[in-house]
Structure formats: structure tokens, C-alpha cells
Scaffold this motif. Structure first.
Motif, PDB file in Angstrom:
ATOM      1  N   MET A   1       0.844  -1.192   0.000  1.00  0.00           N
ATOM      2  CA  MET A   1       0.000   0.000   0.000  1.00  0.00           C
ATOM      3  C   MET A   1       0.883   1.247   0.000  1.00  0.00           C
ATOM      4  N   ASN A   2       0.777   2.043  -1.045  1.00  0.00           N
ATOM      5  CA  ASN A   2       1.547   3.277  -1.155  1.00  0.00           C
ATOM      6  C   ASN A   2       0.797   4.388  -0.410  1.00  0.00           C
ATOM      7  N   LYS A   3       0.981   4.431   0.900  1.00  0.00           N
ATOM      8  CA  LYS A   3       0.242   5.373   1.739  1.00  0.00           C
ATOM      9  C   LYS A   3       0.583   6.826   1.413  1.00  0.00           C
ATOM     10  N   GLU A   4       1.831   7.076   1.076  1.00  0.00           N
ATOM     11  CA  GLU A   4       2.245   8.449   0.777  1.00  0.00           C
ATOM     12  C   GLU A   4       1.545   8.964  -0.475  1.00  0.00           C
ATOM     13  N   LEU A   5       1.409   8.100  -1.492  1.00  0.00           N
ATOM     14  CA  LEU A   5       0.696   8.481  -2.709  1.00  0.00           C
ATOM     15  C   LEU A   5      -0.757   8.795  -2.397  1.00  0.00           C
ATOM     16  N   LEU A   6      -1.403   7.936  -1.621  1.00  0.00           N
ATOM     17  CA  LEU A   6      -2.801   8.153  -1.277  1.00  0.00           C
ATOM     18  C   LEU A   6      -2.981   9.449  -0.486  1.00  0.00           C
ATOM     19  N   LYS A   7      -2.095   9.691   0.453  1.00  0.00           N
ATOM     20  CA  LYS A   7      -2.181  10.909   1.259  1.00  0.00           C
ATOM     21  C   LYS A   7      -2.017  12.151   0.392  1.00  0.00           C
ATOM     22  N   ASN A   8      -1.066  12.108  -0.512  1.00  0.00           N
ATOM     23  CA  ASN A   8      -0.847  13.249  -1.405  1.00  0.00           C
ATOM     24  C   ASN A   8      -2.069  13.508  -2.285  1.00  0.00           C
ATOM     25  N   MET A   9      -2.661  12.441  -2.803  1.00  0.00           N
ATOM     26  CA  MET A   9      -3.819  12.602  -3.678  1.00  0.00           C
ATOM     27  C   MET A   9      -5.004  13.214  -2.951  1.00  0.00           C
ATOM     28  N   CYS A  10      -5.209  12.826  -1.699  1.00  0.00           N
ATOM     29  CA  CYS A  10      -6.333  13.355  -0.922  1.00  0.00           C
ATOM     30  C   CYS A  10      -6.127  14.810  -0.514  1.00  0.00           C
ATOM     31  N   SER A  11      -4.895  15.288  -0.583  1.00  0.00           N
ATOM     32  CA  SER A  11      -4.570  16.648  -0.129  1.00  0.00           C
ATOM     33  C   SER A  11      -4.636  17.683  -1.249  1.00  0.00           C
ATOM     34  N   ILE A  12      -4.830  17.245  -2.480  1.00  0.00           N
ATOM     35  CA  ILE A  12      -4.785  18.157  -3.626  1.00  0.00           C
ATOM     36  C   ILE A  12      -6.141  18.824  -3.849  1.00  0.00           C
TER      37      ILE A  12
ATOM     38  N   TYR B   1     -10.860  21.370   4.451  1.00  0.00           N
ATOM     39  CA  TYR B   1      -9.414  21.395   4.671  1.00  0.00           C
ATOM     40  C   TYR B   1      -9.069  20.687   5.971  1.00  0.00           C
ATOM     41  N   SER B   2      -8.448  19.518   5.847  1.00  0.00           N
ATOM     42  CA  SER B   2      -7.959  18.799   7.022  1.00  0.00           C
ATOM     43  C   SER B   2      -6.834  17.875   6.586  1.00  0.00           C
ATOM     44  N   GLU B   3      -6.087  17.388   7.532  1.00  0.00           N
ATOM     45  CA  GLU B   3      -4.939  16.529   7.249  1.00  0.00           C
ATOM     46  C   GLU B   3      -5.393  15.082   7.098  1.00  0.00           C
ATOM     47  N   PRO B   4      -5.105  14.421   5.954  1.00  0.00           N
ATOM     48  CA  PRO B   4      -5.438  12.993   5.830  1.00  0.00           C
ATOM     49  C   PRO B   4      -4.690  12.172   6.871  1.00  0.00           C
ATOM     50  N   ILE B   5      -5.368  11.180   7.428  1.00  0.00           N
ATOM     51  CA  ILE B   5      -4.772  10.299   8.431  1.00  0.00           C
ATOM     52  C   ILE B   5      -4.828   8.864   7.910  1.00  0.00           C
ATOM     53  N   ILE B   6      -3.671   8.209   7.879  1.00  0.00           N
ATOM     54  CA  ILE B   6      -3.604   6.813   7.437  1.00  0.00           C
ATOM     55  C   ILE B   6      -2.797   6.029   8.469  1.00  0.00           C
ATOM     56  N   ASP B   7      -3.438   4.997   9.044  1.00  0.00           N
ATOM     57  CA  ASP B   7      -2.710   4.135   9.973  1.00  0.00           C
ATOM     58  C   ASP B   7      -2.634   2.725   9.393  1.00  0.00           C
ATOM     59  N   ASP B   8      -2.438   1.732  10.218  1.00  0.00           N
ATOM     60  CA  ASP B   8      -2.272   0.375   9.709  1.00  0.00           C
ATOM     61  C   ASP B   8      -3.589  -0.287   9.294  1.00  0.00           C
TER      62      ASP B   8
ATOM     63  N   ASN C   1     -15.385  15.888   5.789  1.00  0.00           N
ATOM     64  CA  ASN C   1     -13.922  16.041   5.816  1.00  0.00           C
ATOM     65  C   ASN C   1     -13.252  14.845   6.486  1.00  0.00           C
ATOM     66  N   CYS C   2     -14.041  13.840   6.860  1.00  0.00           N
ATOM     67  CA  CYS C   2     -13.476  12.683   7.552  1.00  0.00           C
ATOM     68  C   CYS C   2     -14.084  11.390   7.029  1.00  0.00           C
ATOM     69  N   GLU C   3     -14.125  11.253   5.719  1.00  0.00           N
ATOM     70  CA  GLU C   3     -14.548   9.996   5.111  1.00  0.00           C
ATOM     71  C   GLU C   3     -13.586   8.892   5.552  1.00  0.00           C
ATOM     72  N   MET C   4     -14.114   7.695   5.779  1.00  0.00           N
ATOM     73  CA  MET C   4     -13.289   6.614   6.329  1.00  0.00           C
ATOM     74  C   MET C   4     -13.470   5.323   5.547  1.00  0.00           C
ATOM     75  N   CYS C   5     -12.363   4.684   5.198  1.00  0.00           N
ATOM     76  CA  CYS C   5     -12.422   3.332   4.638  1.00  0.00           C
ATOM     77  C   CYS C   5     -11.221   2.527   5.111  1.00  0.00           C
ATOM     78  N   TYR C   6     -11.306   1.213   4.938  1.00  0.00           N
ATOM     79  CA  TYR C   6     -10.266   0.298   5.414  1.00  0.00           C
ATOM     80  C   TYR C   6      -9.258  -0.005   4.303  1.00  0.00           C
ATOM     81  N   LEU C   7      -8.015  -0.113   4.687  1.00  0.00           N
ATOM     82  CA  LEU C   7      -6.958  -0.418   3.728  1.00  0.00           C
ATOM     83  C   LEU C   7      -7.156  -1.799   3.110  1.00  0.00           C
TER      84      LEU C   7
END
Length: 330
Positions: A1-12, A147-154, A304-310
Motif C-alpha cells: 500500500m503506497n500510503k504516501e501516494l494516497l495521502k498526497n492525492m487526498c490533499s490536492i 481542509y484537514s490533514e489525511p490520516i492513514i494508519d495500519d 472532511n473525515c470519510e473513512m475506509c479500510y486499507l
């Protein structure tokens, strides 16, 4: 899982009608994995991976919901209209950001009852002291997004714009994982889905595929007192049966189920009583196109806080790859 890519995409920043930033980002990410890249007049990004077989169109929309400035009062407060589906209760007290980086907060007029809350009672406060100061910062017609910071954990991802950056992410990762395909594949990153599935309509007309597949989010029935629905986080990607815009074609639906079973991919079936996806436009194009949907179970859609599982995302990537690399079950 490329978490950094996903985080960047959600921030654009890329609301409906202004998808340039996310489109440029995706082009740079996929250019080495496709044979052709085109941008059509409406702004859809069409990436082709050539193959000898049927034309398969995959669609995920790049746009996100937004708020458009309609009026600036004498004290510098902004009134707005919605660009896509906004719920007043969710929008109140959110931070928002404009394309130029100006950040504001959603406030409300004094209410006698929370039942009186609607978008007309809300305003954007960008910290201006006057109309003149505000007009130096934003203009009528400017659009902001949550506008909020994406959060990705395990286990999960929580962010704005998962609808439908997650679909775009799945398409990108599937494209990278694909080796050879029996089909002629068109990965279409569409525009203006949130305001009427417009990009899917024009791109499908141009491509005229044999089959269409949308990849998008869907609601769940796994929260307290939720509407009864047989979709929950962690049970795998959902294979859509129907929503308000489509009855999924049995060839596409059954092929998805067959590929999931063959490859031990956990999946669930989805019957959505409201809403729709790009497939709703694709299947009505020209003389009709058999279409279906791979859905990602997601809580708190259009917030601003949509949630799904990896795990559901990973399953969707694998299912997408297995689905498009071989023939459909006629």
C-alpha cells in the motif's frame, strides 16, 4: 500500500470544474505505465494501455465537492452555494481552503433551533474586516473545499475527498500492477462527477467501449442505527448490483464475482437505494454499454473525515487487475 501516494492525492485541491491539479499529478504518476495519454475538451484524462481484445473503460472521478462564493457582505463575510452535495450540519464549523491558499471557517447565523440550519444560514469567515479586504483575498465564483490533514494508519484512512480519490488511487495502483492484458484498456479519470456525472458521459461517447467499470465509494450499514444495508468496512470491495442510476449488467457483475472467487478475493454485494456513479452515464452512452461498479465501503461520505479500510482498498486493486486482464464471462 503506497500510503504516501494516497495521502498526497487526498490533499490536492480539485473541486468539480477545476480538476487541473489532480489531473497533472496523476499524469506524472502513470505516464510510464501506459501507451497513450489524452486530455479531452471537458478535461477528462484518458490513459490507454493497448491490447488485442475488447475495449474496457475504467472510470474514477477526480473532482471533489466544494463551496462557491456568491456574495461578500460589508463586513467581509462570504455567502456561498454548494458545488456537489453538502450537508449543512456537516459543513458547519469546518475549515475550508481556496485555490490560492486562503483558509476560512464556516460559521452560522444565530438560530432559534438547530432544525432551522440550512446552507442559507451559513457563511465563510476568512478573517477579513471589510468587504474591500475580503475582495482582495477572494472573488465571486471562487471555490473552496474542506481542509484537514489525511490520516492513514495500519487499518484505515480518514480524509476529505476519498470520494473519489480512492477510486483514482485504485486505478493507478492496478495500472502499475498490470503486466499483459487480453483487453484494450482505457483508464479514464473523469471530471464533474459530483455535479451530474458529466465527464463520464463525454469520455464514454468518445471511447465507445465494449464494457464499462466505475470505481467509486459507497455507503455502509455498519454504524449505530444506520439504514439497513449489507455493506460494511472490512468485508472486501463491494460488487454493485444496483443504485439509483443503474442496474448493473449481469455479464459485468457475474464476471466480477467469478474473478473474485477464482482468486480468493473477499467481496460483498451492494444494493444502494440512493446515489449513483460514473457507470450511470457510461451504460446509457450511444446504443448502450454493459457496465458495473467496484465500490469501496466508506463511512461519512461528503465530509472532511470519510473513512475506509486499507484491506478493502487492497482487495479492490487486486479485483480490478484480475477483472481487466482477461475476457469477460458472456
Amino acid at each position: 500500500m503506497n500510503k504516501e501516494l494516497l495521502k498526497n492525492m487526498c490533499s490536492i485541491y480539485s473541486p468539480s470544474g477545476n480538476e487541473t491539479a489532480i489531473r497533472d499529478f496523476i499524469v506524472n504518476e502513470i505516464k510510464d505505465y501506459v501507451d497513450e495519454i489524452k486530455i479531452d475538451p471537458l478535461g477528462n484524462l484518458i490513459a490507454r494501455k493497448k491490447g488485442p481484445g475488447k475495449k474496457i473503460m475504467l472510470a474514477g472521478h477526480m473532482d471533489q465537492i466544494g463551496l462557491m462564493v456568491t456574495f461578500i457582505d460589508e463586513n467581509g463575510f462570504l455567502r456561498f452555494t454548494n458545488v456537489g452535495g453538502l450537508a449543512p450540519a456537516i459543513t458547519l464549523s469546518q475549515r475550508v481552503i481556496f485555490e490560492n491558499g486562503i483558509i476560512g471557517v464556516i460559521g452560522s447565523e444565530k438560530l432559534e433551533s438547530i432544525k432551522d440550519l440550512n446552507l442559507d444560514k451559513l457563511y465563510i469567515d476568512i478573517g477579513a474586516s471589510s468587504q474591500k479586504e475580503a475582495e482582495e483575498m477572494v472573488s465571486i465564483g471562487d471555490v473552496c473545499v474542506y481542509y484537514s490533514e489525511p490520516i492513514i494508519d495500519d487499518k484505515k484512512v480518514v480524509s476529505q475527498a476519498l470520494d473519489d480519490r480512492i477510486g483514482c488511487f485504485i486505478m493507478i495502483e492496478a495500472l502499475k500492477a498490470l503486466k499483459d492484458s487480453e483487453n484494450d484498456l482505457y483508464f479514464v479519470f473523469t471530471v464533474q462527477e459530483e455535479v451530474g456525472i458529466r465527464g463520464a458521459k463525454t469520455s464514454a461517447y468518445t471511447i465507445n467501449p465494449d464494457f464499462g467499470i466505475a470505481i467509486d465509494v459507497t455507503t455502509t450499514g455498519d454504524t449505530p442505527n444506520a439504514k439497513k444495508m449489507a455493506v460494511k468496512l472490512g468485508n472486501g470491495p463491494a460488487i454493485k448490483v444496483k443504485d439509483n442510476s443503474i442496474l448493473c449488467h449481469p455479464v459485468v457483475k457475474n464476471t466480477m464475482i467469478k474473478r473474485a472467487k477464482e482468486n480468493d478475493i473477499k467481496y460483498q454485494l451492494e444494493v444502494l437505494e440512493l446515489g449513483g456513479t460514473d457507470s450511470g452515464a457510461i451504460h446509457l452512452t450511444r446504443s448502450g454499454i454493459p457496465a458495473g461498479v467496484i465500490s469501496i465501503p466508506t463511512r461519512y461520505i461528503h465530509s472532511n473525515c470519510e473513512m475506509c479500510y486499507l484491506s478493502d482498498i487492497t482487495g479492490a486493486i487486486e479485483l480490478t487487475v484480475k477483472l481487466v486482464e482477461s475476457e469477460f464471462v458472456e
